[in-house]
Design a protein around this motif. Structure first.
Motif, PDB file in Angstrom:
ATOM      1  N   ASP A  82     -37.086  22.217  14.363  1.00  0.00           N
ATOM      2  CA  ASP A  82     -36.618  22.713  15.650  1.00  0.00           C
ATOM      3  C   ASP A  82     -36.483  24.224  15.541  1.00  0.00           C
ATOM      4  OD1 ASP A  82     -35.017  23.584  17.813  1.00  0.00           O
ATOM      5  OD2 ASP A  82     -33.940  21.662  17.900  1.00  0.00           O
ATOM      6  N   LYS A  83     -37.413  24.934  16.142  1.00  0.00           N
ATOM      7  CA  LYS A  83     -37.433  26.403  16.030  1.00  0.00           C
ATOM      8  C   LYS A  83     -36.294  27.062  16.800  1.00  0.00           C
ATOM      9  CE  LYS A  83     -42.338  26.558  15.097  1.00  0.00           C
ATOM     10  NZ  LYS A  83     -43.642  27.058  15.462  1.00  0.00           N
ATOM     11  N   HIS A  84     -35.773  26.393  17.820  1.00  0.00           N
ATOM     12  CA  HIS A  84     -34.659  26.954  18.583  1.00  0.00           C
ATOM     13  C   HIS A  84     -33.353  26.810  17.800  1.00  0.00           C
ATOM     14  CE1 HIS A  84     -32.171  28.191  21.917  1.00  0.00           C
ATOM     15  NE2 HIS A  84     -31.462  27.089  21.770  1.00  0.00           N
ATOM     16  N   ALA A  85     -33.049  25.601  17.348  1.00  0.00           N
ATOM     17  CA  ALA A  85     -31.813  25.359  16.599  1.00  0.00           C
ATOM     18  C   ALA A  85     -31.957  25.750  15.119  1.00  0.00           C
ATOM     19  CB  ALA A  85     -31.400  23.897  16.705  1.00  0.00           C
ATOM     20  N   ARG A  86     -33.200  26.067  14.736  1.00  0.00           N
ATOM     21  CA  ARG A  86     -33.516  26.472  13.358  1.00  0.00           C
ATOM     22  C   ARG A  86     -33.046  25.415  12.353  1.00  0.00           C
ATOM     23  NH1 ARG A  86     -31.296  32.145  12.684  1.00  0.00           N
ATOM     24  NH2 ARG A  86     -32.034  31.830  10.578  1.00  0.00           N
ATOM     25  N   HIS A 119     -39.713  29.215   6.911  1.00  0.00           N
ATOM     26  CA  HIS A 119     -39.458  28.917   8.323  1.00  0.00           C
ATOM     27  C   HIS A 119     -38.227  29.621   8.873  1.00  0.00           C
ATOM     28  CE1 HIS A 119     -42.478  25.842   9.321  1.00  0.00           C
ATOM     29  NE2 HIS A 119     -42.435  25.556   8.032  1.00  0.00           N
ATOM     30  N   GLY A 120     -37.428  30.217   8.023  1.00  0.00           N
ATOM     31  CA  GLY A 120     -36.221  30.897   8.490  1.00  0.00           C
ATOM     32  C   GLY A 120     -35.199  29.955   9.098  1.00  0.00           C
ATOM     33  N   LEU A 121     -35.141  28.720   8.580  1.00  0.00           N
ATOM     34  CA  LEU A 121     -34.216  27.732   9.132  1.00  0.00           C
ATOM     35  C   LEU A 121     -32.777  28.045   8.736  1.00  0.00           C
ATOM     36  CD1 LEU A 121     -36.301  24.489   8.560  1.00  0.00           C
ATOM     37  CD2 LEU A 121     -36.127  25.870  10.634  1.00  0.00           C
ATOM     38  N   HIS A 122     -31.859  27.500   9.509  1.00  0.00           N
ATOM     39  CA  HIS A 122     -30.427  27.658   9.246  1.00  0.00           C
ATOM     40  C   HIS A 122     -29.839  26.393   8.627  1.00  0.00           C
ATOM     41  CE1 HIS A 122     -26.311  28.949   9.767  1.00  0.00           C
ATOM     42  NE2 HIS A 122     -26.045  27.800  10.382  1.00  0.00           N
ATOM     43  N   ARG A 123     -30.417  25.230   8.952  1.00  0.00           N
ATOM     44  CA  ARG A 123     -29.865  23.949   8.499  1.00  0.00           C
ATOM     45  C   ARG A 123     -30.973  22.974   8.128  1.00  0.00           C
ATOM     46  NH1 ARG A 123     -25.756  20.206   9.069  1.00  0.00           N
ATOM     47  NH2 ARG A 123     -26.493  18.123   9.531  1.00  0.00           N
TER      48      ARG A 123
END
Length: 179
Positions: A82-86, A119-123
């Motif tokens: 999910d690119k918005h919620a990362r 991907h620069g994800l947060h979670r």
């Protein structure tokens, strides 16, 4: 290829598909891994498990190889990206002959690096059956925290089983310099 200490994650090769299907495509493994009942697929079907559709957004499929000899040892993916919620989910399956050798812990570490760095994800999140001790151990060794239990969430071969949800935030992640 993405490399860990023991494993490499590479694109799925056509020759991988029958091996993965034979080793991981039985009724019990399918039900435990996907929560779906097993069904037969015609050889060569584009809908068969382990066939990769590179046009699909939100998922990255890998074949897992042992770096020592480049032998296929399983499958891994980052899915639900999910690119918005990362955020995204991690999944993996090891061939029976590859289990118990520390590959799962290494694969999770490589997928964390890929998700957080590339991907620069947060979670990142993992959902697994409560009795899947190897996956729980691999997740926790990589810093994932148990966030909850979904009681009777999975129907597996005639019974309901609990599912454990684990999460890791980028701020809590300790990158391994080897990756």
């Amino acid at each position: 290829m993405l490399k860990g200490k023991k494993t490499g994650l590479r694109a799925r090769h056509e020759a991988d598909i029958p091996v993965l299907q034979d080793e991981l495509g039985d009724a019990l493994t399918t039900a435990r891994a996907t929560g779906m009942p097993w069904r037969p697929f015609t050889p060569g079907s584009s809908e068969a498990p382990f066939v990769v559709d590179d046009t699909k957004e939100g998922v990255a499929h890998f074949s897992v190889v042992d770096l020592a000899d480049e032998a296929l040892v399983g499958t891994a993916n980052l899915w639900g990206i999910d690119k918005h919620a990362r955020s995204a989910h991690i999944g993996l399956g090891l061939l029976p002959s590859a289990r118990g050798k520390g590959f799962a812990t290494d694969v999770v570490a490589v997928l964390c690096h890929y998700g957080f760095i590339a991907h620069g994800l947060h979670r990142l999140q993992i959902e697994t059956l409560a009795d899947n001790t190897p996956m729980l151990r691999a997740a926790e060794r990589n810093g994932f925290q148990r966030e909850g239990v979904r009681r009777d969430a999975s129907w597996v071969m005639g019974e309901f089983l609990d599912e454990v949800v684990l999460g890791l935030l980028v701020d809590d992640w300790t990158p391994d310099p080897a990756h």
